[in-house]
Each structure stands twice: as C-alpha cells, then as structure tokens.
Design an enzyme around this catalytic site. Structure first.
Site, PDB file in Angstrom:
ATOM      1  N   ASP A  68      14.346 124.704  48.060  1.00  0.00           N
ATOM      2  CA  ASP A  68      13.371 125.492  48.813  1.00  0.00           C
ATOM      3  C   ASP A  68      13.369 126.947  48.351  1.00  0.00           C
ATOM      4  O   ASP A  68      14.234 127.362  47.571  1.00  0.00           O
ATOM      5  CB  ASP A  68      13.654 125.407  50.326  1.00  0.00           C
ATOM      6  CG  ASP A  68      15.143 125.351  50.658  1.00  0.00           C
ATOM      7  OD1 ASP A  68      15.952 125.840  49.841  1.00  0.00           O
ATOM      8  OD2 ASP A  68      15.507 124.838  51.717  1.00  0.00           O
ATOM      9  N   ASN A 137      20.283 122.752  63.326  1.00  0.00           N
ATOM     10  CA  ASN A 137      19.277 121.971  64.064  1.00  0.00           C
ATOM     11  C   ASN A 137      18.927 120.662  63.365  1.00  0.00           C
ATOM     12  O   ASN A 137      17.962 119.997  63.728  1.00  0.00           O
ATOM     13  CB  ASN A 137      18.006 122.811  64.269  1.00  0.00           C
ATOM     14  CG  ASN A 137      17.326 123.164  62.937  1.00  0.00           C
ATOM     15  OD1 ASN A 137      17.822 122.813  61.874  1.00  0.00           O
ATOM     16  ND2 ASN A 137      16.204 123.856  63.015  1.00  0.00           N
ATOM     17  N   HIS A 139      18.037 120.322  60.118  1.00  0.00           N
ATOM     18  CA  HIS A 139      17.094 120.364  58.989  1.00  0.00           C
ATOM     19  C   HIS A 139      17.805 120.079  57.672  1.00  0.00           C
ATOM     20  O   HIS A 139      18.999 120.347  57.527  1.00  0.00           O
ATOM     21  CB  HIS A 139      16.305 121.681  58.952  1.00  0.00           C
ATOM     22  CG  HIS A 139      17.060 122.893  58.508  1.00  0.00           C
ATOM     23  ND1 HIS A 139      16.767 124.167  58.952  1.00  0.00           N
ATOM     24  CD2 HIS A 139      18.103 123.060  57.636  1.00  0.00           C
ATOM     25  CE1 HIS A 139      17.569 125.035  58.366  1.00  0.00           C
ATOM     26  NE2 HIS A 139      18.393 124.394  57.573  1.00  0.00           N
ATOM     27  N   GLU A 144      12.116 121.385  59.187  1.00  0.00           N
ATOM     28  CA  GLU A 144      12.579 121.641  60.548  1.00  0.00           C
ATOM     29  C   GLU A 144      12.270 120.430  61.443  1.00  0.00           C
ATOM     30  O   GLU A 144      11.488 119.556  61.053  1.00  0.00           O
ATOM     31  CB  GLU A 144      11.862 122.892  61.088  1.00  0.00           C
ATOM     32  CG  GLU A 144      12.099 124.165  60.259  1.00  0.00           C
ATOM     33  CD  GLU A 144      13.478 124.789  60.466  1.00  0.00           C
ATOM     34  OE1 GLU A 144      14.472 124.059  60.654  1.00  0.00           O
ATOM     35  OE2 GLU A 144      13.573 126.031  60.421  1.00  0.00           O
TER      36      GLU A 144
HETATM   37  C1  F6R Z   1      19.277 125.543  51.554  1.00  0.00           C
HETATM   38  C2  F6R Z   1      18.757 124.532  52.470  1.00  0.00           C
HETATM   39  C3  F6R Z   1      19.237 124.410  53.880  1.00  0.00           C
HETATM   40  C4  F6R Z   1      20.746 124.633  54.024  1.00  0.00           C
HETATM   41  C5  F6R Z   1      21.132 124.596  55.507  1.00  0.00           C
HETATM   42  C6  F6R Z   1      22.592 124.882  55.727  1.00  0.00           C
HETATM   43  O1  F6R Z   1      18.622 125.453  50.308  1.00  0.00           O
HETATM   44  O2  F6R Z   1      17.905 123.823  52.081  1.00  0.00           O
HETATM   45  O3  F6R Z   1      18.889 123.150  54.380  1.00  0.00           O
HETATM   46  O4  F6R Z   1      21.443 123.662  53.319  1.00  0.00           O
HETATM   47  O5  F6R Z   1      20.376 125.537  56.223  1.00  0.00           O
HETATM   48  O6  F6R Z   1      22.860 126.187  55.353  1.00  0.00           O
HETATM   49  P1  F6R Z   1      24.379 126.733  55.236  1.00  0.00           P
HETATM   50  O7  F6R Z   1      25.016 125.919  54.192  1.00  0.00           O
HETATM   51  O8  F6R Z   1      24.235 128.164  54.833  1.00  0.00           O
HETATM   52  O9  F6R Z   1      24.966 126.533  56.588  1.00  0.00           O
END
Ligand code: F6R
Length: 264
Positions: A68, A137, A139, A144
């Site tokens: 992303d 959450n 995702h 989301e």
């Molecule tokens: C990042 C992504 C998100 C993260 C998720 C967890 O490219 O796609 O889905 O993997 O938000 O983030 P952290 O690892 O920072 O807790």
C-alpha cells in the site's frame, strides 16, 4: 492456516525470515516478494538482510511489491511507503530499485494507478510470497473493516483507529493521511503463499477473531482462512487470546517449523 506460536518477537522474525528464504530458494532469482511496511515485519527484514549480508541469499534479481501507499503525502516524504520500503527493504536486502514497486499513491488518477499496479504484479508472474502484518482492527494492507473480500488495488479512506495507530510515525494524528491506495483482499489472496507476522498484546483480539472467528468483512484478515497456503507467526502476547493453542503448538511447533524451513 498454519499457526506458529513463538517465544518472542525475535523468534517470530527468525521463523518468518527462514520461511521467506525457503520460498526464494525454491522459486529462484526472479522471485516476487510482497512486502508490508509498519513495525511487524522489521525483524523479518533484519533476518533476511543478515542472510544477504553473509551470502546465503541473493535478492539482486528479485521483485518486491509493497502492499500500500498513502495518498496525499508529497513524493519523497520519509513516511511515504515508497521511502519506507527503500529504507527497510530495498537497501538492506540489496535489491535492485528498478524491481521494487509500490502502488502510486501520488498519481492524479488513482483508479488508473490501481489497475497499473495490478498489471505490474501480473507481469512479474504474480507474487510468490506475501509478507503481511495485521492492524489492531483486523485490516491487512489498508483494507479496513467492511472492505470487499474480492477487491483489487483501490483507494480507501483510513479509519480513525488506523490513523491513531500510525500517528507514532508522524508528528501527530492530524499529519496521518486520510486516504491510501492498497492492494485489495482479492489481490492479496492471489499470492502463491502468504506469511503474517504479529507481535504484542495490542493485536491479540484481532488475532483471535481472524484465526478462529468467522470469515467476515468485519475482520478483513479472516479472508486468509480461504487461502490455500498461509502461515501465521505469532509471539506469546499476540497468541494470548487464542483458544486452540494446544493444537497449534502440537501441530506447528516453532523450532521444528524453523528447522524445516531451513532444510529445503
Ligand atoms: C503496512 C500494512 C498494514 C500493517 C498493519 C500493522 O503496509 O499494510 O496492514 O501491516 O497496519 O502495522 P504494524 O506492523 O506497524 O503494527
């Protein structure tokens, strides 16, 4: 899903690094790796970087595709995912920058940018192994809750919870972009294999819900239950609310899994 419970975050990174390296050996020099940003995969990248540094792994002809990118940051912003991937993946893993891609969240037309990104992934032969983290959450990527389970790369509006979770990378929550361009859940499901790394108590609720709860758009990561080859690597804290831990520990023992990944 194969659920591997490890002692701590360092072991999570070592197991995931061993798994990714195994896929790289099997696929060969043109392997395509899907890379997540955020904190979760940093130990995994460190493990892979150590393998590259001592010659056990060569990723100079490999492809990388980020999950992303934020929308609304200026190009070159240190927290744009293109920059984060350059710092945490491309450089330490000695990858060719020309083969490392992120969705173009800076494009004037994000629908066209999304379709182009899907085309780039296809041109590389699809993703061989997708590295994932999970949001508090549920995702994955920036899909989301209540995202389509079949979505392709598309623009999303980030939830207040995700923006608050990511505020630690910015000067405050107001600085976190409101929108992002993300691989869809359908895009993620197309990867040949996926490996998710999760650490910490803050993720325990989401982990229990997406692994042992129903497949539902309420909990986007639950779509991984439909994938044929997913490995989830957890530390004790992230695993603390799971019910079937005896089964996981017995079936997917951490040390045995690591030894098996290193073997072939
Ligand atoms: C990042 C992504 C998100 C993260 C998720 C967890 O490219 O796609 O889905 O993997 O938000 O983030 P952290 O690892 O920072 O807790």
């Amino acid at each position: 899903m194969k659920v591997i419970i490890c002692e701590d975050a360092a072991q999570v990174g070592a197991v995931a690094g061993a798994k990714v390296a195994q896929v790289c050996r099997r696929v060969g020099p043109g392997v395509a790796i899907g890379v997540a940003t955020g904190s979760s995969p940093l130990e995994t990248y460190a493990d892979l970087a150590a393998r590259v540094a001592d010659g056990r792994l060569d990723l100079s002809r490999a492809y990388a595709f980020a999950l992303d990118e934020y929308v609304g940051l200026p190009q070159g912003h240190p927290e744009s995912y293109a920059e984060v991937v350059r710092r945490t993946v491309t450089e330490p893993l000695k990858m060719d920058p020309a083969r490392v891609h992120a969705p173009n969240g800076f494009a004037p037309d994000l629908a066209i940018a999304g379709a182009k990104y899907e085309g780039l992934i296809k041109a590389a032969g699809g993703i061989d192994i997708q590295i994932l983290g999970v949001g508090s959450n549920g995702h994955i990527g920036f899909n989301e809750p209540m995202s389509s389970l079949a979505s392709r790369t598309h623009k999303v509006r980030l939830t207040p919870r995700t923006r608050a979770d990511n505020a630690r990378f910015f000067e405050g929550v107001d600085q976190v972009p409101e929108y992002a361009l993300t691989q869809g859940l359908g895009t993620i499901l197309d990867a040949q294999e996926a490996i998710m790394v999760v650490q910490g108590k803050g993720k325990a609720e989401a982990v229990a819900a997406f692994i042992e709860g129903p497949v539902s758009a309420r909990m986007p990561a639950s779509v991984l239950q439909l994938h044929k080859d997913v490995t989830i690597v957890l530390d004790e804290d992230a695993a603390s609310l799971l019910e079937f831990t005896d089964y996981y520990r017995h079936t997917y023992n951490c040390r045995e899994s690591m030894a098996q990944f290193e073997e072939n």
